[in-house]
Structure formats: structure tokens, C-alpha cells
Design an enzyme around this catalytic site. Structure first.
Site, short mmCIF file in Angstrom:
data_model
loop_
_atom_site.label_atom_id
_atom_site.label_comp_id
_atom_site.label_asym_id
_atom_site.label_seq_id
_atom_site.Cartn_x
_atom_site.Cartn_y
_atom_site.Cartn_z
N PRO A 88 45.44 75.24 69.93
CA PRO A 88 46.71 74.92 70.61
C PRO A 88 47.10 76.00 71.61
CG PRO A 88 47.07 75.51 68.29
CD PRO A 88 45.59 75.46 68.50
N GLU A 115 44.74 79.49 60.23
CA GLU A 115 45.72 80.09 61.16
C GLU A 115 45.07 80.53 62.46
OE1 GLU A 115 49.06 80.06 60.49
OE2 GLU A 115 48.25 78.80 58.90
N ARG A 153 32.66 59.19 78.79
CA ARG A 153 32.85 57.96 79.58
C ARG A 153 32.76 58.22 81.09
NH1 ARG A 153 37.65 57.11 81.31
NH2 ARG A 153 37.70 54.84 81.14
N ASP A 168 40.39 54.39 86.72
CA ASP A 168 41.23 54.79 85.59
C ASP A 168 42.61 55.29 86.00
OD1 ASP A 168 39.47 54.50 83.60
OD2 ASP A 168 38.80 56.58 83.61
#
Ligand code: ADE
Length: 260
Positions: A88, A115, A153, A168
Site C-alpha cells: 500500500p 506489517e 490483456r 478500453d
């Protein structure tokens, strides 16, 4: 394209890679995926891959040695691979990042857990960190699957129709117009008439306008990084959209420059 995944949960990847387009890409040899269990490279007899953080605090930290051993074995001296850690804390993954990664010959994903991962491993072995969004998952496994899916893709021959990826949402920088299929009337609502007309130029015009309207409504900031051809500008002007786009772009640019 070769993908390698370093994880302590190798079973996580069974089903998601065995369905739909990704399954076909694997079967056709367009992609290869190697799944490597970090635990197999743990040095102690309990196969520990994590330990308590120095300095105290909550949770566990992934040990550097099993990760490094696993990675060195997987790479086997290959210097063309790009090593990506899902976390993150990384910069946000996006369609542009997917396009950049799609030209690499091999991507190696490090799925962190607990963590975090010992910083010395990251500093020495990781080329880039990526986050798939501003939320915290229990580990990098789902994030690695998201990146593999989005990159796969884009590879030649992976989608049935080559230009589906070109049209897209996001690949041209805007949100894709709505789509319709049979029946022509669903619960009293008809498909927009123009789509049934067979007039390809009219359909292209309609779709451009719908794409721009949708983007203006939901993600106007995306319009900042898009340029329209003179023909497109003419269509958008006629629809009264060009002025709105110019105003929004001006507002965002002013906001950006005053924010420094
Ligand atoms: N690991 C935990 N949360 C994550 C996120 N948002 N993106 C990538 N990896 C993660």
C-alpha cells in the site's frame, strides 16, 4: 510474458488463473506464471518467514533471507526481469503503468504480508513498489493478480479482438461509453437508435460524445491529459462539449498551479 509470484500462500492463485481470458492466455503460451513458495526458502527448521519487528510494535515483519533466497533462485542471474513489490506504500497502479509493464519480458511479484517486509530486502532487490489503491489488503496476492490481469490483456493476441484493449476505458485516457446488446428492448427501454443504424461514422460520433459526457460527469480530471483531433473537436463543439472541457481543464490547471 513471464510472470513469477513470490508468496507464502501459493494456493491463493489456483482458481483466478484458471478462468476466462487468463486461462486461455496460459494455454496458448502467451503468458507463463510461476508460483514460488517463500516458505520453501526459509532457513530454520520451523520454516519461519516472519519475525517480530526490531524496536517493538504490532504485528510481524517478513524476514529478508527467505525472500532473497527465493528471488535469487527464481531469477537465476536473469537481469532483464523487473522485480515489483505489492504494497500500500507504493505509487498507484494505473492503465499507464500496465502499458509500461506490458513491454517487459518478465515481471516478478513480491507479495508482502503482515506489517511489511524488511526494508533491506526492498532496498537491495526491489525495482519498484506498486499499490492498487488507497486501502490496505491482508497481503499483496490480490494486488499481484490485479496487475497480472491488467497487463496480460494488453499483450498481443491475448484478447480475442486486438482492438478491444485500444477502446478500453482509460486506454485513450477517458471512460468508455455505455454498451448494449440484444434484446433491442429490455423491460420497456430501447437501445439508442443510432446503434442500430449501421451508419459507422454516426456511431463513432455518438460514442465519442457519450465517452466525453461520461468522463465529464464522473472523472473530469481525466480530460486534462487528453488531446482531441480537429475532427473530434468539431464534433464536440457542435454538441456544446468543447467549451465545458476547456473550462474544466483551465480550472484544474489553475488549481494545480496554486497548489504549487
Ligand atoms: N498490500 C496490502 N495492501 C495493498 C494495496 N493496496 N496494494 C498493493 N499491495 C497491497
Amino acid at each position: 510474458m513471464v510472470f513469477d509470484i513470490l508468496t507464502i500462500f501459493p494456493d491463493f492463485f489456483g482458481t483466478p488463473l484458471q478462468e476466462g481470458i487468463i486461462r486461455r492466455a496460459l494455454e496458448d503460451g502467451k503468458i507463463q506464471v510461476g508460483i514460488h513458495n517463500i516458505r520453501d526458502y526459509a532457513l530454520d527448521r520451523h520454516h519461519m518467514t516472519d519475525d517480530r519487528p526490531f524496536g517493538g510494535g504490532e504485528g510481524m515483519v517478513m524476514k529478508p533471507e527467505p525472500l532473497a533466497e527465493c528471488l535469487k533462485t527464481v531469477l537465476a542471474g536473469d537481469e532483464t526481469s523487473r522485480v515489483i513489490m505489492l504494497s500500500p506504500k507504493g505509487p498507484r497502479f494505473s492503465q499507464q503503468v500496465a502499458q509500461r509493464l506490458a513491454v517487459s519480458p518478465r515481471l516478478v511479484f513480491i507479495c508482502g504480508r503482515y506489517e511489511g517486509v524488511d526494508e533491506r530486502f526492498r532496498d537491495k532487490y526491489v525495482d519498484e513498489e506498486l499499490s492498487i489503491g488507497d486501502y490496505v489488503l491482508t497481503g499483496g496476492e490480490l494486488a499481484a493478480l490485479v496487475v497480472i490481469d491488467a497487463v496480460s490483456r494488453l499483450l498481443p493476441g491475448v484478447l480475442g479482438c486486438e482492438d478491444s484493449a485500444v477502446n478500453d476505458s482509460f486506454s485513450c485516457g477517458l471512460l468508455k461509453h455505455a454498451q448494449y446488446t440484444r434484446p433491442r428492448i429490455f423491460e420497456g427501454t430501447a437501445v439508442p437508435e443510432v446503434l442500430l443504424s449501421g451508419d459507422h461514422a454516426a456511431i463513432a460520433r455518438y460514442r465519442l460524445v457519450e465517452t466525453v459526457k461520461l468522463t465529464l460527469e464522473r472523472r473530469p480530471e481525466l480530460l486534462l491529459d487528453v488531446s482531441f483531433t480537429p475532427a473530434e473537436q468539431k464534433i464536440l463543439k457542435k454538441e456544446g462539449l468543447l467549451g465545458r472541457i476547456e473550462t474544466i481543464v483551465r480550472e484544474y490547471r489553475t488549481e494545480r498551479s496554486s497548489a504549487g
